[in-house]
Design a protein around this motif. Structure first.
Motif, PDB file in Angstrom:
ATOM      1  N   SER A   1      -2.895   3.258   4.577  1.00 34.00           N
ATOM      2  CA  SER A   1      -2.493   4.190   3.509  1.00 34.00           C
ATOM      3  C   SER A   1      -1.270   5.015   3.885  1.00 34.00           C
TER       4      SER A   1
ATOM      5  N   ASP B   1     -13.817   1.187   6.611  1.00 36.85           N
ATOM      6  CA  ASP B   1     -12.381   1.265   6.856  1.00 36.85           C
ATOM      7  C   ASP B   1     -11.801  -0.130   6.689  1.00 36.85           C
ATOM      8  N   ASN B   2     -10.544  -0.166   6.331  1.00 36.37           N
ATOM      9  CA  ASN B   2      -9.937  -1.462   6.043  1.00 36.37           C
ATOM     10  C   ASN B   2      -9.570  -2.253   7.300  1.00 36.37           C
TER      11      ASN B   2
ATOM     12  N   SER C   1      -4.813  -4.251   1.804  1.00 36.28           N
ATOM     13  CA  SER C   1      -4.077  -3.001   1.607  1.00 36.28           C
ATOM     14  C   SER C   1      -4.986  -1.838   1.262  1.00 36.28           C
ATOM     15  N   SER C   2      -4.786  -0.745   1.985  1.00 32.88           N
ATOM     16  CA  SER C   2      -5.403   0.532   1.641  1.00 32.88           C
ATOM     17  C   SER C   2      -4.474   1.232   0.669  1.00 32.88           C
ATOM     18  N   GLY C   3      -4.834   2.421   0.283  1.00 32.39           N
ATOM     19  CA  GLY C   3      -3.940   3.231  -0.543  1.00 32.39           C
ATOM     20  C   GLY C   3      -4.478   3.559  -1.912  1.00 32.39           C
ATOM     21  N   ALA C   4      -5.537   2.848  -2.346  1.00 34.80           N
ATOM     22  CA  ALA C   4      -6.034   3.089  -3.700  1.00 34.80           C
ATOM     23  C   ALA C   4      -6.510   4.534  -3.867  1.00 34.80           C
ATOM     24  N   ILE C   5      -7.273   5.009  -2.896  1.00 35.36           N
ATOM     25  CA  ILE C   5      -7.832   6.362  -3.035  1.00 35.36           C
ATOM     26  C   ILE C   5      -6.708   7.403  -2.950  1.00 35.36           C
ATOM     27  N   ALA C   6      -5.764   7.183  -2.027  1.00 32.31           N
ATOM     28  CA  ALA C   6      -4.657   8.140  -1.885  1.00 32.31           C
ATOM     29  C   ALA C   6      -3.817   8.205  -3.162  1.00 32.31           C
TER      30      ALA C   6
ATOM     31  N   ASN D   1      -8.769  -5.453  -1.030  1.00 29.16           N
ATOM     32  CA  ASN D   1      -9.202  -4.096  -0.677  1.00 29.16           C
ATOM     33  C   ASN D   1     -10.716  -4.068  -0.759  1.00 29.16           C
ATOM     34  N   GLU D   2     -11.289  -3.013  -0.220  1.00 34.10           N
ATOM     35  CA  GLU D   2     -12.731  -2.834  -0.400  1.00 34.10           C
ATOM     36  C   GLU D   2     -12.986  -2.449  -1.849  1.00 34.10           C
TER      37      GLU D   2
ATOM     38  N   ASP E   1     -14.132  -0.172  -3.565  1.00 35.75           N
ATOM     39  CA  ASP E   1     -14.543   1.221  -3.349  1.00 35.75           C
ATOM     40  C   ASP E   1     -15.298   1.831  -4.524  1.00 35.75           C
TER      41      ASP E   1
ATOM     42  N   GLY F   1      -5.308   7.638   6.125  1.00 34.31           N
ATOM     43  CA  GLY F   1      -6.279   6.542   6.118  1.00 34.31           C
ATOM     44  C   GLY F   1      -7.582   6.970   6.781  1.00 34.31           C
ATOM     45  N   SER F   2      -8.599   6.098   6.698  1.00 35.01           N
ATOM     46  CA  SER F   2      -9.860   6.478   7.313  1.00 35.01           C
ATOM     47  C   SER F   2     -10.027   5.866   8.701  1.00 35.01           C
ATOM     48  N   GLY F   3      -9.127   4.965   9.104  1.00 36.24           N
ATOM     49  CA  GLY F   3      -9.297   4.296  10.394  1.00 36.24           C
ATOM     50  C   GLY F   3      -8.529   5.000  11.498  1.00 36.24           C
TER      51      GLY F   3
END
Ligand code: GLU
Length: 375
Positions: free
Chosen positions: A18, A153-154, A54-59, A139-140, A142, A215-217
């Motif tokens: 993210s 975490d991704n 890819s992360s970033g959806a929540i952000a 992505n997860e 979520d 990010g969460s990781g």
């Protein structure tokens, strides 16, 4: 522009954190994403297959919905993921589309990689996308995942995806350029570690508990991801993505930590299959099918002569040749009932026999381990 360091790898999973994609105001770093797409197009043109986790959806979604991510409740974060995911994938679709590349969205929950029946579905779909040169953006899921059913975490999700598709490289791009002997933020003497042979207790201790803001990781989750992937025959590279053209930079000997794979994805998958204790049934095949398997092909329904035992799709079954010898084991695409119905059937008759559209193979060659040749 030669792709050097990455040229040894055929199928790559690239995990994008993210913090690379989203700035402090929750806005997407579009320029950066364009440079990543350039690199991916370049890899693709050179015969590599790429999947993006890819992360970033929540952000992104938190900014769209005006939420304070740190104080948000679970349902807020899930709503943010829903609003952010659509924007995230749209951005990938645009930047890859500029290169004439099609993107496809895949949202996964742990069941999709850990439950063997669902694993076959996810693997089949991802395999077909790659055959068509489509880039999966993963992505997860979520919006429906809660604490007890999350990857969390991704990094871990990306490692499971690498295992699922038998990738030979997993690249974890984030705001850190690799593993250090100590936390480099707190300790100026911390040394960068360019290569890790075996992930032992010392390596896990070095990873510590450092976390990035968005990010969460942290490093610990990256090393855990590397452990999953390297056991699955997939080398893992932790590198900083906080530069333009991050994959190109890697191929120009950019700083990173490489965790070397143990064996290849194919040997890891076969070892795992050979070691599964609960074999649920038996599929007897004819000489033509036995020969086809020895030649590296999948088992088709047409070669099946007998089906014994009670099993479900995704269970491990033994494959027995015409002389009664066990030839190998594999994950069956069909339950015993459906396998019986399909015995001796041509692939184009499958839908008619079962009444629904289904896979054309009984056991896919990647999910089959042969013990020795049948003579
Ligand atoms: N799935 C989360 C998202 O897209 C990110 C998880 C992570 O940062 O590892 O926002």
């Amino acid at each position: 522009m030669a792709v050097l360091a990455l040229s040894d790898y055929r199928r790559l999973v690239v995990k994008v954190g993210s913090s690379l994609l989203v700035d402090d105001n929750g806005q997407l770093n579009r320029n950066w994403l364009e440079t990543l797409a350039d690199d991916i197009a370049h890899l693709q043109a050179n015969g590599h297959e790429t999947l993006i986790v890819s992360s970033g959806a929540i952000a992104i979604g938190s900014s769209v919905l005006g939420l304070n991510k740190k104080r948000a409740r679970l349902e807020d974060l899930q709503a943010a993921a829903a609003a952010g995911q659509v924007q995230l994938v749209h951005a990938y679709q645009e930047v890859l589309g500029n290169h004439g590349i099609v993107a496809a969205q895949i949202l996964l929950t742990p069941d999709d990689t850990e439950n063997r029946r669902r694993f076959l579905n996810a693997r089949g779909t991802l395999g077909r996308l790659l055959e068509r040169s489509v880039i999966p953006i993963i992505n997860e899921n979520d919006t429906v995942a809660t604490e007890e059913i999350r990857y969390g975490d991704n990094d871990r999700l990306a490692a499971r995806v690498a295992q699922l598709v038998m990738a030979d490289a997993l690249i974890l791009l984030s705001d850190v350029d690799g593993l250090y002997s100590a936390d480099p933020g707190a300790n100026p003497d911390a040394k960068h570690i360019p290569e890790v042979g075996k992930i032992n207790g010392d390596i896990i201790a070095m990873a510590g508990e450092t976390r990035s803001d968005i990010g969460s990781g942290g490093m610990a989750t990256k090393v855990q991801a590397a452990r999953i992937a390297t056991h699955a025959g997939c080398s893992t590279i932790i590198a900083s993505g906080a530069i333009e053209h991050p994959l190109h930079a890697l191929s120009e000997n950019g700083r990173c930590t490489v965790f070397r794979a143990e064996g290849t994805p194919a040997t890891a998958r076969k070892q795992w299959l050979a070691g599964v204790l609960e074999v649920r049934g038996e599929i007897r095949i004819d000489q033509g099918a036995a020969q086809a398997l020895q030649n590296g092909n999948s088992l088709l329904p047409v070669g099946v002569v007998e089906v014994i035992g009670n099993f479900r799709r995704g269970d491990v079954v033994t494959v027995v040749g015409p002389s009664g010898k066990e030839l190998g084991r594999g994950l069956t695409e069909y339950s015993d009932t459906d396998a019986l119905r399909l015995r001796g059937c041509q692939s184009e008759q499958i839908e008619e026999r079962l009444g629904y559209r289904a896979r054309s193979v009984m056991i896919h060659r990647d999910e089959l381990v042969l013990f020795e040749s049948d003579s």
